[in-house]
Design a protein around this motif. Structure first.
Motif, short mmCIF file in Angstrom:
data_model
loop_
_atom_site.label_atom_id
_atom_site.label_comp_id
_atom_site.label_asym_id
_atom_site.label_seq_id
_atom_site.Cartn_x
_atom_site.Cartn_y
_atom_site.Cartn_z
N TYR A 36 23.60 -4.50 -16.96
CA TYR A 36 23.95 -5.08 -15.66
C TYR A 36 23.19 -4.37 -14.56
CZ TYR A 36 27.78 -7.75 -17.67
OH TYR A 36 28.51 -8.65 -18.39
N GLN A 38 23.26 -3.71 -10.40
CA GLN A 38 24.14 -3.78 -9.24
C GLN A 38 23.40 -3.31 -8.00
OE1 GLN A 38 27.65 -1.22 -9.19
NE2 GLN A 38 28.81 -2.75 -8.05
N LYS A 42 27.07 -4.95 -3.80
CA LYS A 42 27.23 -6.23 -4.52
C LYS A 42 27.94 -6.02 -5.85
CE LYS A 42 24.65 -8.67 -1.59
NZ LYS A 42 23.28 -9.04 -1.97
N ARG A 43 28.23 -7.11 -6.51
CA ARG A 43 28.87 -7.03 -7.82
C ARG A 43 27.82 -6.83 -8.91
NH1 ARG A 43 30.50 -13.45 -8.24
NH2 ARG A 43 28.45 -14.26 -7.67
N PRO A 44 28.20 -6.26 -10.04
CA PRO A 44 27.26 -6.16 -11.17
C PRO A 44 26.91 -7.56 -11.68
CG PRO A 44 29.14 -4.71 -11.48
CD PRO A 44 29.49 -5.63 -10.35
N LEU A 46 24.65 -9.56 -14.86
CA LEU A 46 23.98 -9.43 -16.16
C LEU A 46 22.49 -9.72 -16.00
CD1 LEU A 46 24.44 -9.18 -19.30
CD2 LEU A 46 24.34 -11.68 -19.30
N PHE A 89 23.55 -0.52 -15.29
CA PHE A 89 24.58 -0.08 -16.21
C PHE A 89 24.34 -0.67 -17.60
CE2 PHE A 89 27.54 1.94 -13.36
CZ PHE A 89 27.38 1.29 -12.15
N PHE A 99 31.37 0.78 -20.36
CA PHE A 99 30.14 0.94 -19.58
C PHE A 99 29.65 2.38 -19.58
CE2 PHE A 99 29.33 -3.05 -17.33
CZ PHE A 99 30.50 -3.74 -17.58
N TYR B 35 38.34 -3.69 -13.65
CA TYR B 35 37.62 -2.43 -13.69
C TYR B 35 37.76 -1.75 -12.33
CZ TYR B 35 35.16 -3.70 -18.00
OH TYR B 35 34.85 -4.03 -19.30
N LEU B 43 31.86 2.01 -14.43
CA LEU B 43 32.95 1.03 -14.38
C LEU B 43 33.94 1.38 -15.49
CD1 LEU B 43 30.45 -1.82 -13.99
CD2 LEU B 43 32.40 -1.63 -12.45
N PHE B 90 36.95 -4.34 -9.49
CA PHE B 90 36.29 -5.58 -9.88
C PHE B 90 37.11 -6.28 -10.95
CE2 PHE B 90 32.29 -5.58 -7.73
CZ PHE B 90 31.97 -4.24 -7.52
N LEU B 109 30.09 -10.90 -19.16
CA LEU B 109 31.12 -10.82 -18.15
C LEU B 109 30.63 -11.39 -16.83
CD1 LEU B 109 32.74 -7.26 -18.33
CD2 LEU B 109 33.86 -9.44 -18.73
N PHE B 111 31.55 -11.18 -12.93
CA PHE B 111 32.31 -10.34 -12.02
C PHE B 111 32.64 -11.06 -10.72
CE2 PHE B 111 32.46 -6.06 -13.75
CZ PHE B 111 31.52 -6.10 -14.75
N GLY B 112 33.79 -10.70 -10.15
CA GLY B 112 34.11 -11.08 -8.79
C GLY B 112 33.36 -10.18 -7.82
N ASN B 113 33.55 -10.41 -6.52
CA ASN B 113 32.82 -9.65 -5.50
C ASN B 113 33.43 -8.29 -5.19
OD1 ASN B 113 30.65 -11.42 -5.05
ND2 ASN B 113 31.93 -12.71 -3.75
N GLY B 114 34.56 -8.01 -5.76
CA GLY B 114 35.14 -6.69 -5.59
C GLY B 114 36.13 -6.58 -4.44
#
Lengths: 109, 120
Positions: A36, A38, A42-44, A46, A89, A99, B35, B43, B90, B109, B111-114
């Protein structure tokens, strides 16, 4: 449970050079290994993944290799560009996805 | 598709307060997880679920509760907030392939924006 170690924690490379990030895992039952990216705040997301029945996978400038015997896998980024700067990651999955602690990659223009 | 939606984006709590972080997905994913992300620690999995009515603990479950009453929603509850729970949270979901076995996971996976949580 699974333990994933990731190295290095920080990496700086000149634009255009290659970057390699390495991970080891402990659980021989792990069968799925995603990477991943990041970006800051921002979000991780893939970028590439590999399953245990494959030794190598490539997607344009990104490749991942897997050595099941040694229980390690690596991310290779070639011809690096400034937009490759981010935290990367690795992860390994048997029952749960575990992770690594991340690698901050900085591309120097 | 909205994907994975988390609310709120930011939250400040006082020690001892409780709250619920919301997570919803519209991709019909069976697998959902929470997470927390702390500097230098990557994470870490708090709780996860492989379907409605099924939840299990991850690596750092203490101080958190979850429930999964529907496929779409997976809220995370902090029972009595502590400064050690200051973190970015997350939510993530994925397709779950039962052919790989009970509680196995082998797909990407999302992910949402957190949620950035600060406990003072």
């Amino acid at each position: 449970g699974e333990n994933v170690e990731q190295h290095p924690s920080t990496l700086s490379v000149q634009e255009g050079d290659s970057a390699v990030i390495k991970c080891t895992y402990s659980d021989s039952a792990s069968n799925y290994f995603p990477w991943y990216k990041q970006e800051l705040g921002k979000r991780p997301q893939l970028i590439i993944d590999i399953r245990s029945n494959v030794g190598e996978k490539k997607d344009q400038r990104i490749a991942v290799t897997l050595n099941k015997t040694a229980k390690h896998f690596s991310l290779h980024i070639t011809e690096t560009q400034p937009e490759d700067s981010a935290v990367y990651f690795c992860a390994a999955s048997s029952e749960k996805l575990t992770f690594g602690t991340g690698t901050r990659l900085t591309i120097i223009p | 598709n909205a994907g994975v939606t988390q609310t709120p984006k930011f939250q400040v709590l006082k020690t001892g307060q409780s709250m619920t972080l919301q997570c919803a997905q519209d991709m019909n994913h069976e697998y959902m997880s929470w997470y927390r992300q702390d500097p230098g620690m990557g994470l870490r999995l708090i709780h996860y679920s492989v379907g409605a009515g099924i939840t299990d603990q991850g690596e750092v479950p203490n101080g958190y509760n979850v429930s999964r009453s529907t496929t779409e929603d997976f809220p995370l509850r902090l029972l009595s907030a502590a400064p050690s729970q200051t973190s970015v949270y997350f939510c993530a979901s994925s397709y779950y392939d039962p052919r790989t076995g009970v509680r196995s996971y082998n797909s990407p996976l999302h992910f949402g924006n957190g949620t950035r949580l600060t406990v003072t």
